[in-house]
Design a protein around this motif. Structure first.
Motif, PDB file in Angstrom:
ATOM      1  N   LEU A 131      -3.654  11.090  -2.750  1.00  0.00           N
ATOM      2  CA  LEU A 131      -4.597  11.645  -3.732  1.00  0.00           C
ATOM      3  C   LEU A 131      -5.979  10.981  -3.660  1.00  0.00           C
ATOM      4  N   ALA A 132      -6.193  10.111  -2.698  1.00  0.00           N
ATOM      5  CA  ALA A 132      -7.469   9.381  -2.629  1.00  0.00           C
ATOM      6  C   ALA A 132      -8.640  10.303  -2.314  1.00  0.00           C
ATOM      7  N   GLY A 133      -8.367  11.522  -1.880  1.00  0.00           N
ATOM      8  CA  GLY A 133      -9.447  12.471  -1.629  1.00  0.00           C
ATOM      9  C   GLY A 133      -9.821  13.281  -2.856  1.00  0.00           C
ATOM     10  N   ASN A 134      -9.156  13.014  -3.964  1.00  0.00           N
ATOM     11  CA  ASN A 134      -9.469  13.727  -5.209  1.00  0.00           C
ATOM     12  C   ASN A 134     -10.064  12.752  -6.201  1.00  0.00           C
ATOM     13  N   LEU A 135     -11.264  13.049  -6.668  1.00  0.00           N
ATOM     14  CA  LEU A 135     -11.895  12.173  -7.649  1.00  0.00           C
ATOM     15  C   LEU A 135     -11.569  12.616  -9.064  1.00  0.00           C
ATOM     16  N   CYS A 136     -11.260  11.639  -9.895  1.00  0.00           N
ATOM     17  CA  CYS A 136     -11.173  11.885 -11.332  1.00  0.00           C
ATOM     18  C   CYS A 136     -11.983  10.793 -11.999  1.00  0.00           C
ATOM     19  N   ARG A 137     -12.914  11.175 -12.859  1.00  0.00           N
ATOM     20  CA  ARG A 137     -13.725  10.169 -13.529  1.00  0.00           C
ATOM     21  C   ARG A 137     -13.183   9.841 -14.920  1.00  0.00           C
ATOM     22  N   CYS A 138     -12.259  10.661 -15.412  1.00  0.00           N
ATOM     23  CA  CYS A 138     -11.817  10.493 -16.803  1.00  0.00           C
ATOM     24  C   CYS A 138     -10.605   9.586 -16.963  1.00  0.00           C
ATOM     25  N   THR A 139      -9.619   9.691 -16.095  1.00  0.00           N
ATOM     26  CA  THR A 139      -8.300   9.144 -16.406  1.00  0.00           C
ATOM     27  C   THR A 139      -8.020   7.770 -15.827  1.00  0.00           C
ATOM     28  N   GLY A 140      -8.793   7.336 -14.829  1.00  0.00           N
ATOM     29  CA  GLY A 140      -8.428   6.112 -14.121  1.00  0.00           C
ATOM     30  C   GLY A 140      -7.173   6.287 -13.286  1.00  0.00           C
ATOM     31  N   TYR A 141      -6.721   7.520 -13.139  1.00  0.00           N
ATOM     32  CA  TYR A 141      -5.610   7.930 -12.246  1.00  0.00           C
ATOM     33  C   TYR A 141      -4.220   7.508 -12.712  1.00  0.00           C
ATOM     34  N   ASP A 142      -4.139   6.578 -13.647  1.00  0.00           N
ATOM     35  CA  ASP A 142      -2.828   6.043 -14.045  1.00  0.00           C
ATOM     36  C   ASP A 142      -1.842   7.170 -14.385  1.00  0.00           C
ATOM     37  N   LYS A 143      -2.243   8.024 -15.331  1.00  0.00           N
ATOM     38  CA  LYS A 143      -1.319   9.057 -15.790  1.00  0.00           C
ATOM     39  C   LYS A 143      -1.097  10.134 -14.727  1.00  0.00           C
ATOM     40  N   ILE A 144      -2.055  10.320 -13.845  1.00  0.00           N
ATOM     41  CA  ILE A 144      -1.882  11.304 -12.766  1.00  0.00           C
ATOM     42  C   ILE A 144      -0.802  10.811 -11.802  1.00  0.00           C
ATOM     43  N   VAL A 145      -0.909   9.540 -11.415  1.00  0.00           N
ATOM     44  CA  VAL A 145       0.071   8.987 -10.474  1.00  0.00           C
ATOM     45  C   VAL A 145       1.468   9.020 -11.090  1.00  0.00           C
ATOM     46  N   ARG A 146       1.547   8.630 -12.350  1.00  0.00           N
ATOM     47  CA  ARG A 146       2.857   8.664 -13.026  1.00  0.00           C
ATOM     48  C   ARG A 146       3.399  10.084 -13.093  1.00  0.00           C
ATOM     49  N   ALA A 147       2.536  11.044 -13.410  1.00  0.00           N
ATOM     50  CA  ALA A 147       2.992  12.433 -13.529  1.00  0.00           C
ATOM     51  C   ALA A 147       3.555  12.920 -12.201  1.00  0.00           C
ATOM     52  N   VAL A 148       2.885  12.586 -11.115  1.00  0.00           N
ATOM     53  CA  VAL A 148       3.345  13.043  -9.805  1.00  0.00           C
ATOM     54  C   VAL A 148       4.688  12.388  -9.471  1.00  0.00           C
ATOM     55  N   MET A 149       4.819  11.096  -9.741  1.00  0.00           N
ATOM     56  CA  MET A 149       6.072  10.413  -9.407  1.00  0.00           C
ATOM     57  C   MET A 149       7.227  10.904 -10.275  1.00  0.00           C
ATOM     58  N   GLU A 150       6.935  11.123 -11.541  1.00  0.00           N
ATOM     59  CA  GLU A 150       8.000  11.623 -12.432  1.00  0.00           C
ATOM     60  C   GLU A 150       8.424  13.031 -12.034  1.00  0.00           C
ATOM     61  N   THR A 151       7.448  13.857 -11.673  1.00  0.00           N
ATOM     62  CA  THR A 151       7.796  15.223 -11.244  1.00  0.00           C
ATOM     63  C   THR A 151       8.649  15.163  -9.986  1.00  0.00           C
ATOM     64  N   ALA A 152       8.258  14.308  -9.062  1.00  0.00           N
ATOM     65  CA  ALA A 152       9.019  14.192  -7.814  1.00  0.00           C
ATOM     66  C   ALA A 152      10.467  13.823  -8.128  1.00  0.00           C
ATOM     67  N   ALA A 153      10.642  12.860  -9.036  1.00  0.00           N
ATOM     68  CA  ALA A 153      11.997  12.433  -9.390  1.00  0.00           C
ATOM     69  C   ALA A 153      12.773  13.596 -10.002  1.00  0.00           C
ATOM     70  N   GLU A 154      12.131  14.316 -10.910  1.00  0.00           N
ATOM     71  CA  GLU A 154      12.824  15.446 -11.553  1.00  0.00           C
ATOM     72  C   GLU A 154      13.152  16.546 -10.560  1.00  0.00           C
ATOM     73  N   MET A 155      12.238  16.812  -9.647  1.00  0.00           N
ATOM     74  CA  MET A 155      12.494  17.875  -8.674  1.00  0.00           C
ATOM     75  C   MET A 155      13.619  17.464  -7.725  1.00  0.00           C
ATOM     76  N   ARG A 156      13.682  16.181  -7.390  1.00  0.00           N
ATOM     77  CA  ARG A 156      14.785  15.712  -6.540  1.00  0.00           C
ATOM     78  C   ARG A 156      16.109  15.882  -7.278  1.00  0.00           C
ATOM     79  N   GLU A 157      16.056  15.499  -8.549  1.00  0.00           N
ATOM     80  CA  GLU A 157      17.252  15.627  -9.392  1.00  0.00           C
ATOM     81  C   GLU A 157      17.693  17.093  -9.455  1.00  0.00           C
ATOM     82  N   GLY A 158      16.721  17.970  -9.663  1.00  0.00           N
ATOM     83  CA  GLY A 158      17.017  19.404  -9.775  1.00  0.00           C
ATOM     84  C   GLY A 158      17.551  19.987  -8.483  1.00  0.00           C
ATOM     85  N   ALA A 159      17.153  19.410  -7.360  1.00  0.00           N
ATOM     86  CA  ALA A 159      17.543  19.958  -6.060  1.00  0.00           C
ATOM     87  C   ALA A 159      18.954  19.536  -5.679  1.00  0.00           C
ATOM     88  N   ARG A 160      19.491  18.531  -6.398  1.00  0.00           N
ATOM     89  CA  ARG A 160      20.825  18.031  -6.016  1.00  0.00           C
ATOM     90  C   ARG A 160      21.936  18.983  -6.415  1.00  0.00           C
TER      91      ARG A 160
END
Ligand code: FES
Ligand code: FES
Lengths: 160, 752
Positions: A131-160
């Motif tokens: 995601l380093a090619g995407n700029l966000c000036r508002c969030t400091g990226y913390d919640k974006i990174v967490r959202a992506v990782m949590e979604t990945a975990a849920e999608m893996r769970e759903g795919a099982r």
């Protein structure tokens, strides 16, 4: 100057348009086709707000000429949700407040979707570098990174 | 705080505008179009400083496709000798910033504008405008502007009896600093510089404006205040405010930079002249050259303390760049710098310096990070000299209830000391560093926070739901917080509340989204309105039951009879009362407008860990925590979001962001590639220590949250770099070349 005729598929819809030789895909999406979900933050490939995929590959639409889209398949943010359901990433971004002003959000969602298609189990570092090619000036990226990782975990769970 | 007594306040609800924003539906200013629309472009100065002798637009006007050309002559004139204040701005400077008048004052200064059938034709026409210049010498940096023989930007500015580039001063004085320093056992004095940094909103400025032949004007634009847009456009074009409807588009970030206008009045005149709606969108390069940033600065701070750590005197001198027209945030620098501390003797002085750069705009706690940078770096050294923990030094001197601040007020109950205590007790602060070139720094900060004018309307729909309208653009999730509060007060489900941002014709005057004021102020008027609505609902139920309204309570979203009547009638829901509204007196709804007071200041303390690559000079932030008193976190996620965004911006300011000028007075890095804001891979997770000391002057205890988190950042990072390297670098940014140079200079010194 004569216009160029282009045939593409956008979000699954066969789409034809005329463009000037200098028009970018972003110009065409926004100004010709009314698909304004892709944003222009810089026009020079540095912010990622205009992220789309062409034939499944993540690109900055401000750096691709519209004429080059001929014969290719484009996916934009407008194609991400179904009529009655959001993509898991979209849902997670809302649940975790991974957006503030939201101008960067379409680009982050397109980039994150493309990451998870390639790598369903990314580490935090992999997410951050992807995601380093995407700029966000508002969030400091913390919640974006967490959202992506949590979604990945849920999608893996759903795919099982 | 986990307050179980609340159902919605403190809940992480889904924002009402969320689905639109994750699907690309949300309409930002540049997404708007109008039938028959043409495109506007601005001609910009190629010189940093020149007299405009003449402008010939005839060739541009003759170009096919051109619909209108405008210059400063088409706008209302504001003579330099008659101040016309509007909020913290002055229309004399606003007008000259929007379009150059007598002189161009920076490279990129707008001179004229064209509307044409395409952006390309408009740009081509701009190139055909002939401007005859008398090129003048220029000054970019503060030292150049203050030099004896400096080129003077404005003949009408005098300082100490001479023409000068010092456009203003400000002084705060408390006690007697000389006497204070005489008592001190330790005195540290140091000078610092900071570079101008841009607000960096990802959405560039944009608007679409349509002026009908009778001057009725519709403006669709991205700003931090539709009422500011209306007022400034009215002033500059002469069209009365009643004829202008300013519609707030969704805003793609502002951070203070969208509290003034650049395009809207220009597009208005172009639309009026052409008879067509006009769209204008800035490029990123235009944003970087000609909007914002915040001031660069030069400052000196001296602090004296006794052996036991008591700070006895603080003195600061802050020179801030205003850009080309007066108005730098010296108040933020000089006023906030010492505010976290209870110091008996304080003297701080601010100088507003004009030079040939773009006019500065507000940036998140304007001026405060500059003042804090100097003070917090000096305090770090004072603590070292005293052999005291830097947080304990701050705690010992913490301002608290009853402390008289140098900028005027006596503090009510504030939570500054708690931020330091939480930092001291945190696992972050207690966790030892592990690497050789790792370091830890701390710093604190203060911001005034603002109240001011807000309006709200709360209406009950016929089907028993609620629509709340306020007048503040929502930059960071404020709609969700308003919905939380409304649902809480009415005792109904969050999903029953919809929150809208009204345009200037729909809702009463509401001041800017700025000053960390939006939730503070709008919660007050929304609370008042909702309480009136509850009174109405009780009255309606009383009418239906034939009892006195005082015999009705509103609880859990229902009207219930009480006392002797409690068993006589079944309670009535909002839905039932709404359905009977017409029979009981008509529509149910209430509005409130007020000039809110009681915002009270906000405080934060930051702890930052860095690791320095001493071969490359790269500083990496590896852990960062912000401890802040937020009053009450109405929506904790968006509070954390403000803190995290502020931390990231502070890190960017400290490490990489700066304007670089070439020798011709032009910005050399006007894009995101070379103006280096933090990207995702630059940062760690950003931790939040939210402290809730409710503001006693607010119905929900809210304090402003958005700006304080930027204030301590640059100093916390710099102090961490000192801890890592043992080198005090006093000039920002700590970019790889400057860190390497400092390491080299240090080892040369050691070798000598
Ligand atoms: S607009 Fe394409 S990368 Fe910024
Ligand atoms: S949410 Fe505003 S730029 Fe990312």
């Amino acid at each position: 100057m004569a216009k160029i005729h282009v045939s593409t598929t956008i979000n699954g819809e066969p789409t034809e348009f005329l463009c000037d030789p200098a028009d970018t895909v972003l110009d065409t999406l926004r100004d010709t086709l009314g698909l304004t979900g892709s944003k222009e933050g810089c026009g020079s490939g540095d912010c990622g707000a205009c992220s789309i995929t062409i034939d499944g590959r993540l690109v900055c639409s401000c750096l691709v000429l519209a004429a080059e889209a001929d014969g290719h398949e484009i996916e934009t943010i407008e194609g991400m949700a179904g009529s009655d359901h959001l993509h898991p990433l979209q849902r997670k971004f809302l649940e975790t407040a991974a957006l503030q002003c939201g101008i960067c959000t379409p680009g982050f969602l397109m980039a994150a979707k493309s990451l998870l298609e390639k790598n369903p189990d990314p580490t935090e570092t992999e997410v951050r570098y992807w995601l380093a090619g995407n700029l966000c000036r508002c969030t400091g990226y913390d919640k974006i990174v967490r959202a992506v990782m949590e979604t990945a975990a849920e999608m893996r769970e759903g795919a099982r | 705080m986990n307050d179980q007594s609340h159902k919605w306040i403190g809940k992480r609800t889904i924002r009402p505008d969320g689905a639109d924003k994750v699907t690309g539906r949300a309409a930002y200013a540049a997404d708007a179009t109008m039938p028959g629309m043409v495109w506007g472009k601005v001609l910009r100065s190629p010189h940093p400083h020149a007299v405009i002798k003449s402008i010939d637009t005839s060739k541009a006007e003759a170009l096919p496709g051109v619909k209108a050309v405008a210059t400063a002559a088409d706008f209302v004139d504001f003579p330099v000798d008659t101040p016309v204040p509007l909020g913290i701005q002055d229309m004399r400077w606003m007008s000259r910033n929007m379009l150059a008048k007598e002189k161009v004052l920076f490279h990129g200064h707008p001179i004229a504008a064209v509307a044409a059938t395409s952006e390309e034709i408009a740009a081509e026409a701009c190139a055909l405008i002939e401007v005859d210049y008398d090129v003048l010498p220029f000054a970019i940096e503060i030292d150049d502007a203050l030099a004896k023989d400096a080129p003077i930007l404005h003949d009408f500015i005098e300082f100490e009896g001479r023409k000068s580039n010092i456009a203003g001063t400000l002084e705060h004085k408390l006690g007697d600093v000389e006497a204070g320093f005489a008592e001190a056992d330790v005195i540290v004095e140091r000078s610092f510089t900071t570079k101008p940094v841009h607000q960096g909103y990802i959405e560039t400025h944009a608007c679409v404006v349509s002026v009908a032949p009778d001057d009725r004007t519709t403006i669709w634009s991205s700003s931090q205040g539709q009422f500011m847009v209306r007022a400034m456009t009215a002033y500059l074009t002469g069209i009365p405010q009643s004829h202008i409807k300013a519609i707030p588009a969704e805003i793609g970030g502002g951070f203070g930079g969208k509290t003034i206008v650049y395009l809207e009045p220009v597009a208005t005149i172009l639309s009026k002249k052409s008879g067509r709606p006009v769209k204008m969108v800035m490029t990123r390069e235009e944003v970087m050259r000609a909007t914002g940033p915040t001031s660069g600065s030069k400052s000196t701070v001296k602090i004296g303390a006794k052996k036991d750590g008591t700070i006895v005197a603080g003195q600061g001198t802050f020179y801030l760049q205003a850009g080309c027209l007066p108005g730098s945030p010296i108040r933020g620098a000089a006023g906030c710098a010492f505010a976290p501390y209870d110091i008996k003797n304080v003297h701080s002085f601010g100088y507003d310096v004009v030079s040939n750069r773009s006019k500065v705009a507000a940036y998140r706690a304007p001026g405060a990070p500059i003042g804090a940078f100097a003070v917090e770096c000096v305090l770090d050294e004072v603590a070292e000299k005293l052999g005291m923990d830097p947080l304990k030094l701050r705690l010992k001197n913490a301002a608290k209830e009853g402390t008289k601040a140098a900028h005027g007020p006596t503090f009510p109950r504030i939570g500054y000391a708690e931020t330091v205590e939480e930092a001291l007790n945190s696992t972050h602060y207690k966790t030892p560093l592990t690497g050789k070139y790792q370091g830890r720094g701390v710093a604190s900060g203060f911001w005034f926070n603002a109240g001011g004018e807000s309006s709200a309307q709360v209406n009950i729909t016929e089907d028993g739901n609620v629509v709340v309208t306020t007048g503040h653009p929502d930059i960071g999730g404020s709609r969700a917080s308003i919905a939380n509060i409304t649902a809480e007060l009415l005792g109904i489900d969050y999903d029953q509340v919809s929150v809208q941002i009204g345009d200037t014709a729909t809702i009463g005057y509401s001041n800017l989204t700025g000053g960390s004021r939006v939730l503070f102020a709008s919660a007050m008027v929304v609370t008042e309105s909702t309480e009136q609505v509850i009174e109405q609902l009780k009255g309606r139920a009383a009418k239906i039951w034939g009892i006195d309204p005082s015999q009705v309570v509103w609880e859990n979203g229902e009207a219930r009879p009480m006392g002797e009547h409690s068993a006589n009638f079944p309670s009535m829901s909002l839905e039932e009362l709404a359905a009977k509204a017409n029979a009981t007196g008509g529509p149910i709804g209430a509005g409130s407008q007020s000039n809110t007071v009681g915002a009270e200041g906000g405080f934060a303390t930051h702890v930052c860990d860095v690791e320095v690559d001493v071969d490359l000079g790269i500083v990496r932030v590896i852990r960062y925590t912000c401890f802040q008193d937020v009053g009450r976190a109405i929506h904790p996620s968006y509070v954390e979001g403000q803190l995290q965004g502020g931390m990231a911006q502070g890190i960017g300011w400290a490490l990489n962001e700066e304007y670089i000028y070439d020798k011709n007075g032009r910005v050399d890095n006007p894009g995101f590639l070379d103006y280096r804001m933090p990207v995702c891979s630059d940062l760690p997770m950003l931790d939040c220590g939210i402290i809730e000391i409710p503001n006693p002057k607010h119905p929900q205890g809210v304090r402003g949250v958005g700006e304080v988190p930027l204030v301590p950042g640059p100093a916390a990072v710099r102090n961490a770099v000192y801890d890592a390297l043992g080198i005090r670098i006093d000039d920002l940014p700590l970019s790889p070349p400057s860190v390497l140079a400092a390491i080299d200079a240090n080892s040369r010194q050691a070798a000598e």
